[in-house]
Design a protein around this motif. Structure first.
Motif, PDB file in Angstrom:
ATOM      1  N   LEU A 161      42.330 118.903 -34.785  1.00  0.00           N
ATOM      2  CA  LEU A 161      41.761 117.613 -35.222  1.00  0.00           C
ATOM      3  C   LEU A 161      41.820 116.582 -34.101  1.00  0.00           C
ATOM      4  CD1 LEU A 161      43.105 117.302 -38.876  1.00  0.00           C
ATOM      5  CD2 LEU A 161      40.702 117.331 -38.187  1.00  0.00           C
ATOM      6  N   GLN A 162      42.915 116.609 -33.339  1.00  0.00           N
ATOM      7  CA  GLN A 162      43.024 115.685 -32.213  1.00  0.00           C
ATOM      8  C   GLN A 162      41.938 115.957 -31.178  1.00  0.00           C
ATOM      9  OE1 GLN A 162      45.034 113.270 -33.734  1.00  0.00           O
ATOM     10  NE2 GLN A 162      45.546 112.930 -31.583  1.00  0.00           N
TER      11      GLN A 162
ATOM     12  N   PRO B 234      40.764 127.386 -39.654  1.00  0.00           N
ATOM     13  CA  PRO B 234      40.634 126.033 -39.101  1.00  0.00           C
ATOM     14  C   PRO B 234      39.182 125.637 -38.874  1.00  0.00           C
ATOM     15  CG  PRO B 234      42.368 127.240 -37.962  1.00  0.00           C
ATOM     16  CD  PRO B 234      41.665 128.223 -38.843  1.00  0.00           C
ATOM     17  N   GLU B 235      38.339 126.616 -38.493  1.00  0.00           N
ATOM     18  CA  GLU B 235      36.930 126.303 -38.228  1.00  0.00           C
ATOM     19  C   GLU B 235      36.238 125.771 -39.480  1.00  0.00           C
ATOM     20  OE1 GLU B 235      38.496 128.848 -35.192  1.00  0.00           O
ATOM     21  OE2 GLU B 235      38.401 129.107 -37.374  1.00  0.00           O
ATOM     22  N   SER B 236      36.564 126.347 -40.652  1.00  0.00           N
ATOM     23  CA  SER B 236      35.900 125.896 -41.868  1.00  0.00           C
ATOM     24  C   SER B 236      36.375 124.508 -42.278  1.00  0.00           C
ATOM     25  CB  SER B 236      36.122 126.902 -43.010  1.00  0.00           C
ATOM     26  OG  SER B 236      37.429 126.835 -43.532  1.00  0.00           O
ATOM     27  N   VAL B 237      37.675 124.241 -42.093  1.00  0.00           N
ATOM     28  CA  VAL B 237      38.201 122.916 -42.424  1.00  0.00           C
ATOM     29  C   VAL B 237      37.599 121.863 -41.495  1.00  0.00           C
ATOM     30  CG1 VAL B 237      40.265 121.483 -42.605  1.00  0.00           C
ATOM     31  CG2 VAL B 237      40.341 123.873 -43.340  1.00  0.00           C
ATOM     32  N   LEU B 238      37.562 122.170 -40.199  1.00  0.00           N
ATOM     33  CA  LEU B 238      37.006 121.230 -39.231  1.00  0.00           C
ATOM     34  C   LEU B 238      35.514 120.999 -39.487  1.00  0.00           C
ATOM     35  CD1 LEU B 238      38.807 122.518 -36.019  1.00  0.00           C
ATOM     36  CD2 LEU B 238      39.327 120.442 -37.309  1.00  0.00           C
ATOM     37  N   ALA B 239      34.820 122.049 -39.922  1.00  0.00           N
ATOM     38  CA  ALA B 239      33.405 121.888 -40.248  1.00  0.00           C
ATOM     39  C   ALA B 239      33.234 120.948 -41.420  1.00  0.00           C
ATOM     40  CB  ALA B 239      32.777 123.247 -40.572  1.00  0.00           C
ATOM     41  N   GLY B 240      34.071 121.104 -42.458  1.00  0.00           N
ATOM     42  CA  GLY B 240      34.009 120.192 -43.594  1.00  0.00           C
ATOM     43  C   GLY B 240      34.323 118.770 -43.190  1.00  0.00           C
TER      44      GLY B 240
ATOM     45  N   GLU C  55      38.537 129.628 -47.343  1.00  0.00           N
ATOM     46  CA  GLU C  55      37.651 128.798 -46.543  1.00  0.00           C
ATOM     47  C   GLU C  55      37.623 127.409 -47.179  1.00  0.00           C
ATOM     48  OE1 GLU C  55      36.548 129.730 -43.791  1.00  0.00           O
ATOM     49  OE2 GLU C  55      36.322 131.899 -43.813  1.00  0.00           O
ATOM     50  N   CYS C  56      37.025 126.476 -46.506  1.00  0.00           N
ATOM     51  CA  CYS C  56      36.959 125.100 -46.996  1.00  0.00           C
ATOM     52  C   CYS C  56      35.615 124.852 -47.664  1.00  0.00           C
ATOM     53  CB  CYS C  56      37.152 124.113 -45.846  1.00  0.00           C
ATOM     54  SG  CYS C  56      37.000 122.382 -46.340  1.00  0.00           S
TER      55      CYS C  56
ATOM     56  N   VAL D  99      30.305 126.063 -48.956  1.00  0.00           N
ATOM     57  CA  VAL D  99      31.490 126.593 -48.300  1.00  0.00           C
ATOM     58  C   VAL D  99      31.248 126.554 -46.801  1.00  0.00           C
ATOM     59  CG1 VAL D  99      33.000 128.593 -48.034  1.00  0.00           C
ATOM     60  CG2 VAL D  99      31.987 128.080 -50.263  1.00  0.00           C
ATOM     61  N   MET D 100      32.148 125.885 -46.085  1.00  0.00           N
ATOM     62  CA  MET D 100      31.997 125.716 -44.648  1.00  0.00           C
ATOM     63  C   MET D 100      32.455 126.987 -43.938  1.00  0.00           C
ATOM     64  SD  MET D 100      30.897 122.588 -44.448  1.00  0.00           S
ATOM     65  CE  MET D 100      30.246 122.263 -46.090  1.00  0.00           C
ATOM     66  N   LEU D 101      31.545 127.595 -43.207  1.00  0.00           N
ATOM     67  CA  LEU D 101      31.880 128.862 -42.546  1.00  0.00           C
ATOM     68  C   LEU D 101      32.207 128.711 -41.073  1.00  0.00           C
ATOM     69  CD1 LEU D 101      29.255 131.196 -44.221  1.00  0.00           C
ATOM     70  CD2 LEU D 101      31.614 130.755 -44.882  1.00  0.00           C
ATOM     71  N   GLY D 102      32.061 127.522 -40.515  1.00  0.00           N
ATOM     72  CA  GLY D 102      32.394 127.339 -39.108  1.00  0.00           C
ATOM     73  C   GLY D 102      31.536 126.269 -38.486  1.00  0.00           C
ATOM     74  N   MET D 103      31.712 126.073 -37.179  1.00  0.00           N
ATOM     75  CA  MET D 103      30.984 125.030 -36.479  1.00  0.00           C
ATOM     76  C   MET D 103      30.316 125.598 -35.250  1.00  0.00           C
ATOM     77  SD  MET D 103      33.513 121.755 -36.567  1.00  0.00           S
ATOM     78  CE  MET D 103      34.612 122.503 -35.389  1.00  0.00           C
ATOM     79  N   SER D 104      29.180 125.011 -34.914  1.00  0.00           N
ATOM     80  CA  SER D 104      28.583 125.323 -33.622  1.00  0.00           C
ATOM     81  C   SER D 104      29.038 124.261 -32.641  1.00  0.00           C
ATOM     82  CB  SER D 104      27.058 125.323 -33.718  1.00  0.00           C
ATOM     83  OG  SER D 104      26.569 124.037 -34.007  1.00  0.00           O
ATOM     84  N   THR D 105      29.303 124.687 -31.416  1.00  0.00           N
ATOM     85  CA  THR D 105      29.857 123.751 -30.433  1.00  0.00           C
ATOM     86  C   THR D 105      28.815 123.293 -29.427  1.00  0.00           C
ATOM     87  OG1 THR D 105      30.537 125.612 -29.058  1.00  0.00           O
ATOM     88  CG2 THR D 105      32.152 124.774 -30.615  1.00  0.00           C
ATOM     89  N   ASP D 106      27.561 123.746 -29.585  1.00  0.00           N
ATOM     90  CA  ASP D 106      26.566 123.400 -28.578  1.00  0.00           C
ATOM     91  C   ASP D 106      26.102 121.961 -28.693  1.00  0.00           C
ATOM     92  OD1 ASP D 106      25.386 123.857 -30.976  1.00  0.00           O
ATOM     93  OD2 ASP D 106      23.725 125.081 -30.210  1.00  0.00           O
ATOM     94  N   SER D 107      26.515 121.242 -29.748  1.00  0.00           N
ATOM     95  CA  SER D 107      26.098 119.851 -29.889  1.00  0.00           C
ATOM     96  C   SER D 107      27.266 118.890 -29.725  1.00  0.00           C
ATOM     97  CB  SER D 107      25.432 119.640 -31.261  1.00  0.00           C
ATOM     98  OG  SER D 107      26.278 120.071 -32.296  1.00  0.00           O
ATOM     99  N   TYR D 108      28.377 119.364 -29.165  1.00  0.00           N
ATOM    100  CA  TYR D 108      29.533 118.495 -28.985  1.00  0.00           C
ATOM    101  C   TYR D 108      29.198 117.246 -28.167  1.00  0.00           C
ATOM    102  CZ  TYR D 108      33.514 121.047 -30.912  1.00  0.00           C
ATOM    103  OH  TYR D 108      34.432 121.622 -31.749  1.00  0.00           O
ATOM    104  N   GLY D 109      28.339 117.412 -27.190  1.00  0.00           N
ATOM    105  CA  GLY D 109      28.054 116.281 -26.314  1.00  0.00           C
ATOM    106  C   GLY D 109      27.441 115.104 -27.034  1.00  0.00           C
ATOM    107  N   SER D 110      26.673 115.367 -28.084  1.00  0.00           N
ATOM    108  CA  SER D 110      26.040 114.278 -28.822  1.00  0.00           C
ATOM    109  C   SER D 110      26.967 113.694 -29.862  1.00  0.00           C
ATOM    110  CB  SER D 110      24.780 114.789 -29.533  1.00  0.00           C
ATOM    111  OG  SER D 110      25.137 115.738 -30.524  1.00  0.00           O
ATOM    112  N   GLY D 111      28.131 114.347 -30.071  1.00  0.00           N
ATOM    113  CA  GLY D 111      29.046 113.884 -31.093  1.00  0.00           C
ATOM    114  C   GLY D 111      28.712 114.425 -32.461  1.00  0.00           C
TER     115      GLY D 111
END
Length: 231
Positions: free
Chosen positions: A5-6, A44-50, A79-80, A211-223
């Motif tokens: 989360l940090q 953790p990926e599903s929680v962070l996605a939620g 999962e979350c 149900v959150m299955l995970g996150m894609s990281t290719d858009s991290y730069g845009s927030g």
């Protein structure tokens, strides 16, 4: 989970709407996790996605009832699941188009009448000694005075509960906050008739109950972090 989360804090800060801070949002997330400790058993990926989807919509997890993060078992693992509360829909409506939405519960003993059609009307006088829940309804009012309402009777509420994938989970808000979820059902039934922006409406409809299955990281730069959602 704390470390992840940090790491996500800069993206959360960029995704949140004006007026919400990452510090407050993070506190709300930890409140939600303490209330549902089985979330720590979820990936953790599903929680962070939620968390990220809630941040993108500007809805706070926790006691405000905007959005719930609920552990949900999928193929033998936790999962979350993200569930938008009725206060979350009310918040989105007001923020999107300045539409005021209220939801009420009707109980046995209340004076309650309504009619749809060319002469629509709704009358509700609560009893001083209310009995069991019989209906819920939601009313919306725009700045120009235009109004909409939608009523659900108990059988319709139960039908919507039966369609909820989380209804039989021990941690489901249908078990812990039945009346609040019944109010949310009325608000959600009203939402399609409101002139909400397409972005707000589509985000809420797609994410709610997913149900959150995970996150894609290719858009991290845009927030903005997109979540894969199992509807």
């Amino acid at each position: 989970m704390h470390d992840r989360l940090q790491e996500l804090r800069p993206q959360i800060d960029m995704a949140l709407p004006v007026g919400m801070t990452a510090d407050r949002f993070a506190r709300c997330v930890w409140t939600a996790i303490r209330a549902q400790p089985k979330l720590l058993e979820a990936s953790p990926e599903s929680v962070l996605a939620g968390v990220m989807v809630a941040a993108q919509m500007g809805l706070e997890p926790g006691p405000l009832g905007h959005v719930y993060l609920v552990p949900f078992k999928v193929k033998g693992r936790q999962e979350c699941q993200l569930i938008i509360g009725y206060k979350g829909y009310v918040h989105l409506a007001r923020r999107s188009e300045g539409i005021a939405v209220v939801a009420r519960a009707v109980h046995e003993g209340d004076e309650f009448q309504y009619a749809y059609g060319l002469d629509e009307r709704l009358i509700h006088v609560p009893s001083d000694n209310p009995g069991p829940l019989t209906h819920t309804y939601a009313v919306a009012r725009a700045a120009d005075g235009q109004r909409w309402f939608r009523v659900l009777h108990l059988a319709e509420i139960e039908q919507r509960k039966a369609r909820s994938r989380s209804a039989h989970q021990d941690t489901s808000p249908w078990k812990t906050d039945y009346e609040a979820m019944s109010l949310k059902s009325a608000v959600r039934a009203l939402v399609p008739f409101l002139p909400l922006s397409s972005l707000e409406a589509s985000q809420a409809a797609e994410a709610d109950g997913g149900v959150m299955l995970g996150m894609s990281t290719d858009s991290y730069g845009s927030g903005l972090v997109s979540a894969d959602v199992l509807p």
